[in-house]
Design a protein around this motif. Structure first.
Motif, PDB file in Angstrom:
ATOM      1  N   TRP A 272      69.909  53.218  32.116  1.00  0.00           N
ATOM      2  CA  TRP A 272      68.631  52.529  32.252  1.00  0.00           C
ATOM      3  C   TRP A 272      67.467  53.516  32.151  1.00  0.00           C
ATOM      4  CZ3 TRP A 272      64.144  52.382  34.997  1.00  0.00           C
ATOM      5  CH2 TRP A 272      63.364  51.233  34.854  1.00  0.00           C
ATOM      6  N   LEU A 273      67.639  54.710  32.726  1.00  0.00           N
ATOM      7  CA  LEU A 273      66.548  55.682  32.769  1.00  0.00           C
ATOM      8  C   LEU A 273      66.222  56.298  31.406  1.00  0.00           C
ATOM      9  CD1 LEU A 273      67.363  57.569  36.083  1.00  0.00           C
ATOM     10  CD2 LEU A 273      65.435  56.036  35.659  1.00  0.00           C
ATOM     11  N   GLU A 274      67.217  56.489  30.543  1.00  0.00           N
ATOM     12  CA  GLU A 274      66.975  57.164  29.262  1.00  0.00           C
ATOM     13  C   GLU A 274      65.891  56.511  28.411  1.00  0.00           C
ATOM     14  OE1 GLU A 274      70.385  58.200  26.903  1.00  0.00           O
ATOM     15  OE2 GLU A 274      71.153  59.522  28.487  1.00  0.00           O
ATOM     16  N   PRO A 275      65.886  55.186  28.221  1.00  0.00           N
ATOM     17  CA  PRO A 275      64.803  54.604  27.415  1.00  0.00           C
ATOM     18  C   PRO A 275      63.428  54.810  28.045  1.00  0.00           C
ATOM     19  CG  PRO A 275      66.564  52.997  27.756  1.00  0.00           C
ATOM     20  CD  PRO A 275      66.870  54.182  28.609  1.00  0.00           C
ATOM     21  N   VAL A 276      63.364  54.837  29.372  1.00  0.00           N
ATOM     22  CA  VAL A 276      62.091  54.959  30.070  1.00  0.00           C
ATOM     23  C   VAL A 276      61.604  56.401  30.084  1.00  0.00           C
ATOM     24  CG1 VAL A 276      60.910  54.619  32.267  1.00  0.00           C
ATOM     25  CG2 VAL A 276      62.648  52.993  31.545  1.00  0.00           C
ATOM     26  N   LEU A 277      62.483  57.324  30.483  1.00  0.00           N
ATOM     27  CA  LEU A 277      62.079  58.717  30.695  1.00  0.00           C
ATOM     28  C   LEU A 277      62.355  59.628  29.507  1.00  0.00           C
ATOM     29  CD1 LEU A 277      63.499  59.208  34.309  1.00  0.00           C
ATOM     30  CD2 LEU A 277      61.160  58.597  33.648  1.00  0.00           C
ATOM     31  N   GLY A 278      63.166  59.179  28.576  1.00  0.00           N
ATOM     32  CA  GLY A 278      63.634  60.052  27.510  1.00  0.00           C
ATOM     33  C   GLY A 278      64.912  60.739  27.972  1.00  0.00           C
ATOM     34  N   LYS A 279      65.715  61.145  27.025  1.00  0.00           N
ATOM     35  CA  LYS A 279      67.040  61.695  27.328  1.00  0.00           C
ATOM     36  C   LYS A 279      66.974  62.935  28.215  1.00  0.00           C
ATOM     37  CE  LYS A 279      71.428  62.651  25.195  1.00  0.00           C
ATOM     38  NZ  LYS A 279      72.244  62.491  24.031  1.00  0.00           N
ATOM     39  N   ASP A 280      66.063  63.865  27.926  1.00  0.00           N
ATOM     40  CA  ASP A 280      66.012  65.124  28.674  1.00  0.00           C
ATOM     41  C   ASP A 280      65.610  64.922  30.128  1.00  0.00           C
ATOM     42  OD1 ASP A 280      66.831  66.515  26.441  1.00  0.00           O
ATOM     43  OD2 ASP A 280      64.806  67.125  25.869  1.00  0.00           O
ATOM     44  N   LEU A 281      64.530  64.178  30.372  1.00  0.00           N
ATOM     45  CA  LEU A 281      64.095  63.966  31.750  1.00  0.00           C
ATOM     46  C   LEU A 281      65.110  63.116  32.509  1.00  0.00           C
ATOM     47  CD1 LEU A 281      62.118  64.421  34.027  1.00  0.00           C
ATOM     48  CD2 LEU A 281      60.726  62.536  33.132  1.00  0.00           C
ATOM     49  N   ALA A 282      65.669  62.085  31.863  1.00  0.00           N
ATOM     50  CA  ALA A 282      66.686  61.255  32.521  1.00  0.00           C
ATOM     51  C   ALA A 282      67.889  62.100  32.937  1.00  0.00           C
ATOM     52  CB  ALA A 282      67.121  60.113  31.613  1.00  0.00           C
ATOM     53  N   ALA A 283      68.286  63.044  32.082  1.00  0.00           N
ATOM     54  CA  ALA A 283      69.417  63.923  32.410  1.00  0.00           C
ATOM     55  C   ALA A 283      69.086  64.835  33.585  1.00  0.00           C
ATOM     56  CB  ALA A 283      69.815  64.742  31.190  1.00  0.00           C
ATOM     57  N   GLY A 284      67.798  65.069  33.832  1.00  0.00           N
ATOM     58  CA  GLY A 284      67.374  65.924  34.931  1.00  0.00           C
ATOM     59  C   GLY A 284      67.230  65.211  36.266  1.00  0.00           C
ATOM     60  N   ILE A 285      67.464  63.888  36.282  1.00  0.00           N
ATOM     61  CA  ILE A 285      67.416  63.143  37.543  1.00  0.00           C
ATOM     62  C   ILE A 285      68.748  63.374  38.253  1.00  0.00           C
ATOM     63  CG2 ILE A 285      67.217  60.871  38.625  1.00  0.00           C
ATOM     64  CD1 ILE A 285      64.617  61.808  37.296  1.00  0.00           C
ATOM     65  N   ASP A 286      68.679  63.970  39.436  1.00  0.00           N
ATOM     66  CA  ASP A 286      69.896  64.310  40.171  1.00  0.00           C
ATOM     67  C   ASP A 286      70.515  63.101  40.865  1.00  0.00           C
ATOM     68  OD1 ASP A 286      69.771  67.239  39.767  1.00  0.00           O
ATOM     69  OD2 ASP A 286      67.931  67.061  40.944  1.00  0.00           O
ATOM     70  N   LEU A 287      69.679  62.281  41.500  1.00  0.00           N
ATOM     71  CA  LEU A 287      70.155  61.175  42.320  1.00  0.00           C
ATOM     72  C   LEU A 287      69.123  60.059  42.320  1.00  0.00           C
ATOM     73  CD1 LEU A 287      71.323  63.481  45.217  1.00  0.00           C
ATOM     74  CD2 LEU A 287      72.867  62.069  43.846  1.00  0.00           C
ATOM     75  N   ALA A 288      69.503  58.910  42.856  1.00  0.00           N
ATOM     76  CA  ALA A 288      68.583  57.779  42.999  1.00  0.00           C
ATOM     77  C   ALA A 288      68.622  57.296  44.447  1.00  0.00           C
ATOM     78  CB  ALA A 288      68.969  56.647  42.053  1.00  0.00           C
ATOM     79  N   GLU A 289      67.467  56.926  44.954  1.00  0.00           N
ATOM     80  CA  GLU A 289      67.355  56.421  46.319  1.00  0.00           C
ATOM     81  C   GLU A 289      67.911  55.002  46.348  1.00  0.00           C
ATOM     82  OE1 GLU A 289      65.093  54.431  49.589  1.00  0.00           O
ATOM     83  OE2 GLU A 289      64.944  54.052  47.460  1.00  0.00           O
ATOM     84  N   GLU A 290      68.625  54.645  47.421  1.00  0.00           N
ATOM     85  CA  GLU A 290      69.329  53.355  47.488  1.00  0.00           C
ATOM     86  C   GLU A 290      69.208  52.713  48.865  1.00  0.00           C
ATOM     87  OE1 GLU A 290      70.952  50.138  46.698  1.00  0.00           O
ATOM     88  OE2 GLU A 290      71.227  51.522  45.034  1.00  0.00           O
ATOM     89  N   HIS A 291      68.840  51.422  48.877  1.00  0.00           N
ATOM     90  CA  HIS A 291      68.766  50.641  50.123  1.00  0.00           C
ATOM     91  C   HIS A 291      69.794  49.522  50.176  1.00  0.00           C
ATOM     92  CE1 HIS A 291      65.029  52.233  51.747  1.00  0.00           C
ATOM     93  NE2 HIS A 291      64.519  52.199  50.536  1.00  0.00           N
ATOM     94  N   HIS A 292      70.430  49.205  49.055  1.00  0.00           N
ATOM     95  CA  HIS A 292      71.124  47.927  48.953  1.00  0.00           C
ATOM     96  C   HIS A 292      72.627  48.024  48.721  1.00  0.00           C
ATOM     97  CE1 HIS A 292      66.899  46.955  48.226  1.00  0.00           C
ATOM     98  NE2 HIS A 292      67.204  45.902  48.946  1.00  0.00           N
ATOM     99  N   GLY A 293      73.303  48.871  49.413  1.00  0.00           N
ATOM    100  CA  GLY A 293      74.757  48.829  49.404  1.00  0.00           C
ATOM    101  C   GLY A 293      75.444  49.809  48.486  1.00  0.00           C
ATOM    102  N   GLY A 294      76.739  49.923  48.754  1.00  0.00           N
ATOM    103  CA  GLY A 294      77.578  50.785  47.944  1.00  0.00           C
ATOM    104  C   GLY A 294      77.587  52.233  48.390  1.00  0.00           C
ATOM    105  N   VAL A 295      76.711  52.599  49.292  1.00  0.00           N
ATOM    106  CA  VAL A 295      76.643  53.997  49.741  1.00  0.00           C
ATOM    107  C   VAL A 295      76.518  54.097  51.266  1.00  0.00           C
ATOM    108  CG1 VAL A 295      75.737  54.973  47.589  1.00  0.00           C
ATOM    109  CG2 VAL A 295      74.162  54.036  49.257  1.00  0.00           C
ATOM    110  N   GLU A 296      76.970  53.063  51.982  1.00  0.00           N
ATOM    111  CA  GLU A 296      76.813  53.027  53.434  1.00  0.00           C
ATOM    112  C   GLU A 296      77.442  54.234  54.130  1.00  0.00           C
ATOM    113  OE1 GLU A 296      77.989  50.369  51.709  1.00  0.00           O
ATOM    114  OE2 GLU A 296      76.265  49.049  51.861  1.00  0.00           O
ATOM    115  N   GLU A 297      78.539  54.745  53.572  1.00  0.00           N
ATOM    116  CA  GLU A 297      79.250  55.865  54.186  1.00  0.00           C
ATOM    117  C   GLU A 297      78.579  57.207  53.915  1.00  0.00           C
ATOM    118  OE1 GLU A 297      82.039  55.364  56.106  1.00  0.00           O
ATOM    119  OE2 GLU A 297      81.644  53.236  55.834  1.00  0.00           O
ATOM    120  N   THR A 298      77.590  57.208  53.043  1.00  0.00           N
ATOM    121  CA  THR A 298      76.917  58.440  52.660  1.00  0.00           C
ATOM    122  C   THR A 298      75.828  58.785  53.671  1.00  0.00           C
ATOM    123  OG1 THR A 298      77.281  57.885  50.338  1.00  0.00           O
ATOM    124  CG2 THR A 298      75.625  59.564  50.798  1.00  0.00           C
TER     125      THR A 298
END
Length: 131
Positions: A42-68
């Motif tokens: 999803w990020l590549e079209p918005v940010l371009g391939k290089d900047l999207a590849a430089g995104i380390d992580l994404a902030e999350e509120h809605h599940g799938g990472v409760e144990e993190t």
């Protein structure tokens, strides 16, 4: 004596996640966020391939990472991201138009950064230094 080495993370924060459940933050603030792998498809079209590849992580509120455990760090930079949306291939709704992303530096984020004409606010790229 061992000295802690600070690391810098580049984190994607979705507009809708911030609007729903996020807490406003600014450069210099300490944040405590639950993080997940970014959606680079999803990020590549918005940010371009290089900047999207430089995104380390994404902030999350809605599940799938409760144990993190939350990641704690200090915000050192915030960039608001705007893009155009258009029909997805196969008519399955709307998605970001490749190459339409515009990035601007901001000092604070509340999830409600105004649109810029036909460029819709999509989220933030946030640089955080962690100890």
């Amino acid at each position: 004596m061992d000295e802690a080495v600070a690391s810098e993370l580049r984190i994607w924060v979705d507009d809708w996640q911030m609007q729903c459940c996020g807490e406003p933050f600014a450069v210099g603030d300490e944040v405590s966020w639950t993080l997940r792998a970014p959606d680079t498809e999803w990020l590549e079209p918005v940010l371009g391939k290089d900047l999207a590849a430089g995104i380390d992580l994404a902030e999350e509120h809605h599940g799938g990472v409760e144990e993190t455990p939350p990641t704690v760090g200090t915000v050192v930079a915030i960039r608001a991201v705007h893009c155009r949306y258009g029909p997805l291939a196969g008519g399955a709704g709307l998605g970001p138009v490749a190459g339409s992303g515009v990035i601007s530096t901001v000092r604070s984020a509340d999830g409600w950064t105004p649109d810029r004409g036909d460029l819709k606010f999509a989220g933030y790229v946030v640089e955080v230094t962690c100890a």
